[in-house]
Design a protein around this motif. Structure first.
Motif, PDB file in Angstrom:
ATOM      1  N   GLU A   1       0.835  -1.205   0.000  1.00  0.00           N
ATOM      2  CA  GLU A   1       0.000   0.000   0.000  1.00  0.00           C
ATOM      3  C   GLU A   1       0.867   1.253   0.000  1.00  0.00           C
ATOM      4  O   GLU A   1       0.572   2.235  -0.694  1.00  0.00           O
ATOM      5  N   ALA A   2       1.962   1.229   0.771  1.00  0.00           N
ATOM      6  CA  ALA A   2       2.894   2.368   0.777  1.00  0.00           C
ATOM      7  C   ALA A   2       3.670   2.430  -0.532  1.00  0.00           C
ATOM      8  O   ALA A   2       4.011   3.505  -1.010  1.00  0.00           O
ATOM      9  N   ASP A   3       3.974   1.278  -1.105  1.00  0.00           N
ATOM     10  CA  ASP A   3       4.648   1.116  -2.388  1.00  0.00           C
ATOM     11  C   ASP A   3       5.882   2.007  -2.535  1.00  0.00           C
ATOM     12  O   ASP A   3       5.958   2.872  -3.419  1.00  0.00           O
ATOM     13  N   PRO A   4       6.901   1.785  -1.688  1.00  0.00           N
ATOM     14  CA  PRO A   4       8.104   2.626  -1.764  1.00  0.00           C
ATOM     15  C   PRO A   4       8.927   2.366  -3.026  1.00  0.00           C
ATOM     16  O   PRO A   4       8.920   1.262  -3.580  1.00  0.00           O
ATOM     17  N   ASP A   5       9.636   3.388  -3.468  1.00  0.00           N
ATOM     18  CA  ASP A   5      10.609   3.247  -4.554  1.00  0.00           C
ATOM     19  C   ASP A   5      11.891   2.593  -4.069  1.00  0.00           C
ATOM     20  O   ASP A   5      12.619   1.962  -4.846  1.00  0.00           O
ATOM     21  N   VAL A   6      12.195   2.787  -2.765  1.00  0.00           N
ATOM     22  CA  VAL A   6      13.419   2.258  -2.172  1.00  0.00           C
ATOM     23  C   VAL A   6      13.074   1.640  -0.819  1.00  0.00           C
ATOM     24  O   VAL A   6      12.359   2.242  -0.021  1.00  0.00           O
ATOM     25  N   ILE A   7      13.603   0.438  -0.564  1.00  0.00           N
ATOM     26  CA  ILE A   7      13.503  -0.205   0.743  1.00  0.00           C
ATOM     27  C   ILE A   7      14.890  -0.250   1.355  1.00  0.00           C
ATOM     28  O   ILE A   7      15.834  -0.792   0.753  1.00  0.00           O
TER      29      ILE A   7
ATOM     30  N   ASN B   1       9.732 -13.564  -3.955  1.00  0.00           N
ATOM     31  CA  ASN B   1       8.939 -14.780  -4.080  1.00  0.00           C
ATOM     32  C   ASN B   1       7.594 -14.703  -3.363  1.00  0.00           C
ATOM     33  O   ASN B   1       6.803 -15.653  -3.446  1.00  0.00           O
ATOM     34  N   ASP B   2       7.365 -13.586  -2.674  1.00  0.00           N
ATOM     35  CA  ASP B   2       6.070 -13.421  -2.014  1.00  0.00           C
ATOM     36  C   ASP B   2       5.086 -12.785  -2.998  1.00  0.00           C
ATOM     37  O   ASP B   2       5.429 -11.790  -3.660  1.00  0.00           O
ATOM     38  N   PRO B   3       3.865 -13.311  -3.106  1.00  0.00           N
ATOM     39  CA  PRO B   3       2.923 -12.771  -4.106  1.00  0.00           C
ATOM     40  C   PRO B   3       2.535 -11.323  -3.873  1.00  0.00           C
ATOM     41  O   PRO B   3       2.183 -10.628  -4.832  1.00  0.00           O
ATOM     42  N   VAL B   4       2.602 -10.856  -2.631  1.00  0.00           N
ATOM     43  CA  VAL B   4       2.258  -9.458  -2.335  1.00  0.00           C
ATOM     44  C   VAL B   4       3.497  -8.575  -2.423  1.00  0.00           C
ATOM     45  O   VAL B   4       3.522  -7.578  -3.144  1.00  0.00           O
ATOM     46  N   ALA B   5       4.540  -8.940  -1.676  1.00  0.00           N
ATOM     47  CA  ALA B   5       5.750  -8.110  -1.640  1.00  0.00           C
ATOM     48  C   ALA B   5       6.383  -7.963  -3.011  1.00  0.00           C
ATOM     49  O   ALA B   5       7.003  -6.930  -3.315  1.00  0.00           O
ATOM     50  N   SER B   6       6.233  -8.964  -3.865  1.00  0.00           N
ATOM     51  CA  SER B   6       6.840  -8.908  -5.192  1.00  0.00           C
ATOM     52  C   SER B   6       6.254  -7.811  -6.061  1.00  0.00           C
ATOM     53  O   SER B   6       6.849  -7.430  -7.078  1.00  0.00           O
TER      54      SER B   6
ATOM     55  N   GLN C   1      10.523  -4.794  -7.401  1.00  0.00           N
ATOM     56  CA  GLN C   1      10.547  -5.025  -8.843  1.00  0.00           C
ATOM     57  C   GLN C   1      11.739  -4.362  -9.507  1.00  0.00           C
ATOM     58  O   GLN C   1      12.285  -4.881 -10.488  1.00  0.00           O
ATOM     59  N   ASN C   2      12.171  -3.227  -8.963  1.00  0.00           N
ATOM     60  CA  ASN C   2      13.268  -2.478  -9.574  1.00  0.00           C
ATOM     61  C   ASN C   2      14.632  -2.783  -8.950  1.00  0.00           C
ATOM     62  O   ASN C   2      15.630  -2.114  -9.279  1.00  0.00           O
ATOM     63  N   GLY C   3      14.685  -3.758  -8.058  1.00  0.00           N
ATOM     64  CA  GLY C   3      15.959  -4.127  -7.453  1.00  0.00           C
ATOM     65  C   GLY C   3      16.545  -3.064  -6.548  1.00  0.00           C
ATOM     66  O   GLY C   3      17.770  -2.927  -6.456  1.00  0.00           O
ATOM     67  N   ARG C   4      15.690  -2.321  -5.847  1.00  0.00           N
ATOM     68  CA  ARG C   4      16.171  -1.252  -4.975  1.00  0.00           C
ATOM     69  C   ARG C   4      15.880  -1.577  -3.505  1.00  0.00           C
ATOM     70  O   ARG C   4      15.267  -0.808  -2.768  1.00  0.00           O
ATOM     71  N   VAL C   5      16.340  -2.753  -3.085  1.00  0.00           N
ATOM     72  CA  VAL C   5      16.281  -3.181  -1.686  1.00  0.00           C
ATOM     73  C   VAL C   5      17.712  -3.192  -1.173  1.00  0.00           C
ATOM     74  O   VAL C   5      18.530  -4.017  -1.607  1.00  0.00           O
ATOM     75  N   HIS C   6      18.039  -2.260  -0.275  1.00  0.00           N
ATOM     76  CA  HIS C   6      19.426  -2.002   0.095  1.00  0.00           C
ATOM     77  C   HIS C   6      19.663  -2.195   1.594  1.00  0.00           C
ATOM     78  O   HIS C   6      18.752  -1.980   2.394  1.00  0.00           O
ATOM     79  N   PRO C   7      20.896  -2.535   1.983  1.00  0.00           N
ATOM     80  CA  PRO C   7      21.211  -2.751   3.402  1.00  0.00           C
ATOM     81  C   PRO C   7      21.459  -1.437   4.147  1.00  0.00           C
ATOM     82  O   PRO C   7      21.884  -0.446   3.561  1.00  0.00           O
ATOM     83  N   GLN C   8      21.194  -1.472   5.439  1.00  0.00           N
ATOM     84  CA  GLN C   8      21.590  -0.416   6.360  1.00  0.00           C
ATOM     85  C   GLN C   8      22.364  -1.062   7.503  1.00  0.00           C
ATOM     86  O   GLN C   8      22.380  -2.284   7.653  1.00  0.00           O
ATOM     87  N   GLY C   9      23.013  -0.224   8.315  1.00  0.00           N
ATOM     88  CA  GLY C   9      23.823  -0.738   9.405  1.00  0.00           C
ATOM     89  C   GLY C   9      23.127  -0.697  10.738  1.00  0.00           C
ATOM     90  O   GLY C   9      22.517  -1.665  11.180  1.00  0.00           O
ATOM     91  N   ALA C  10      23.187   0.446  11.422  1.00  0.00           N
ATOM     92  CA  ALA C  10      22.608   0.587  12.758  1.00  0.00           C
ATOM     93  C   ALA C  10      22.099   2.009  12.944  1.00  0.00           C
ATOM     94  O   ALA C  10      22.678   2.960  12.400  1.00  0.00           O
TER      95      ALA C  10
END
Length: 416
Positions: free
Chosen positions: A311-317, A338-343, A349-358
């Protein structure tokens, strides 16, 4: 003090000298002298102090409060402790939270840290970044884990300074104001501030005059306590250059991505965190000003499901803890894909899931996290963040770095 079970009847010479011996300890701990910024009306009457919106410092009165007392001793001040007199710079350092441990590390005292929260976890995480600082090493493994500190253990550790917020320590079961006073008198002073993390209201007994600091404003005060002004100024100069680069390259608000910051241990329960609230927890995201995808619909630390994420549908996670060696970002992305909703989420979809530290970052982690988050949010402006699955902080080509690693390493090592 010969062991951790003996409690001296009288203050030690070291503790007496460090508090100057002229003011009752209760008065010292009642609140920082001076200050007096207006309350924002939502913090239980606690003061905003001199903290600025981006967490930067306006200098405050820290330089004045660090004047030499004329006999080799000197003073420094921080809320809620107030003014403390030191007879010599501390070498051994008790910490509870990692923003303070990182400050001690930045000031060349990493080897002197005697305690911290989850030492093995954060040793592994910090070393992911330290890998990119030439000639710098860090080893926090095996230290006393101080999330719920034992008073007798503090006697045993016999640290020169307790870099922790006494107003927060008294929230731990078994601790009250008298215990704080006892440790300050018989072992060494408290000198830390943690409720500035998200401008938490202190307990009523600490509320009068409690000040909130930006991350680097607090770091400046801690540097005064250690008589490490030169190290602080070298690192602050690096940060100022980094913030200037970010400010110059930041696109207009309409061109900024919608973003979320989440964390999860098993991807079954997902926690969401705000990106722009006051406090040093957001000192690496607030200057970058992405559009919060959740808006005001989710409180920081609340659990969310994949339906809410869609619902929030972010461009970046941004995935908190993704830089920890025990986390595989490849697995995180695979779970979402692989999740039907999260996908269906744009960031997935755009491959913008990135790591953070602390979030409980000190100055060193803050520099890295400002750089990495700038690249994750604005690759066209600051250079793309490389696809990261696991391992140390990626080796960014020198021409694409947003701050000078060697200058940071030199400051930590005292090569100024």
């Amino acid at each position: 003090m010969s062991n951790g079970n003996e409690v001296p009847d009288e203050p030690t010479r070291r503790a007496f000298a460090k508090y100057g011996g002229t003011v009752a300890l209760g008065g010292l701990l009642a609140g920082c002298t001076g200050g007096g910024a207006e309350s924002d009306g939502s913090d239980g009457g606690a003061s905003d102090g001199n903290s600025t919106d981006d967490g930067s410092t306006d200098g405050g009165d820290s330089e004045e409060s660090a004047d030499d007392a004329g006999d080799g001793s000197y003073t420094a001040s921080i809320s809620p402790v107030g003014e403390v007199t030191f007879e010599s710079p501390p070498e051994t350092v008790f910490t509870r939270l990692t923003h303070h441990a990182d400050m001690a590390f930045a000031l060349g005292r990493s080897d002197g840290i005697t305690a911290m929260h989850a030492p093995d976890y954060y040793d592994a995480l910090w070393n992911q970044y330290v890998e990119r600082l030439p000639g710098v090493s860090l080893d926090w493994s095996g230290l006393y884990s101080s999330w719920e500190p034992d008073k007798e253990k503090l006697y045993e550790l016999d640290s020169d300074i307790h870099l922790a917020d006494p107003a927060w320590v008294t929230q731990v079961e078994g601790w009250d104001r008298s215990d704080i006073d006892e440790i300050a008198e018989n072992v060494s002073p408290w000198f830390g501030n943690s409720l500035s993390d998200r401008h938490q209201p202190p307990a009523e007994e600490w509320a009068d005059g409690y000040e909130y600091y930006g991350l680097w404003e607090q770091f400046e005060r801690v540097a005064e306590a250690f008589q490490e002004r030169e190290r602080y100024e070298a690192l602050a100069e690096v940060r100022e250059g980094l913030l200037s680069t970010i400010e110059d390259g930041l696109p207009t608000e309409s061109e900024r991505p919608d973003a979320v910051l989440i964390s999860s241990g098993d991807m079954e329960t997902v926690y969401a965190y705000t990106l722009d609230n006051p406090g040093f927890l957001t000192s690496h995201t607030r200057p970058l000003a992405p559009n919060p995808a959740f808006g005001g619909s989710v409180e920081s630390g609340a659990t969310v499901d994949f339906e809410q994420l869609l619902e929030a549908d972010p461009d970046v996670i941004l995935f908190l803890g993704g830089m920890q060696p025990g986390t595989s970002m490849a697995e995180v992305r695979s779970t979402l894909e692989n999740d039907p909703v999260a996908s269906e989420v744009t960031a997935v979809q755009n491959g913008r899931v990135h790591p953070q530290g602390a979030r409980y970052q000190g100055p060193i982690l803050n520099l890295f996290q400002l750089e990495m988050t700038a690249k994750q949010l604005y690759p066209d402006e600051f250079g793309a963040w490389p696809t990261y699955d696991e391992g140390p902080y990626p080796e960014i080509p020198q021409e694409e770095r947003l701050f000078d690693r060697q200058r940071v390493a030199d400051a930590i090592n005292g090569d100024l």
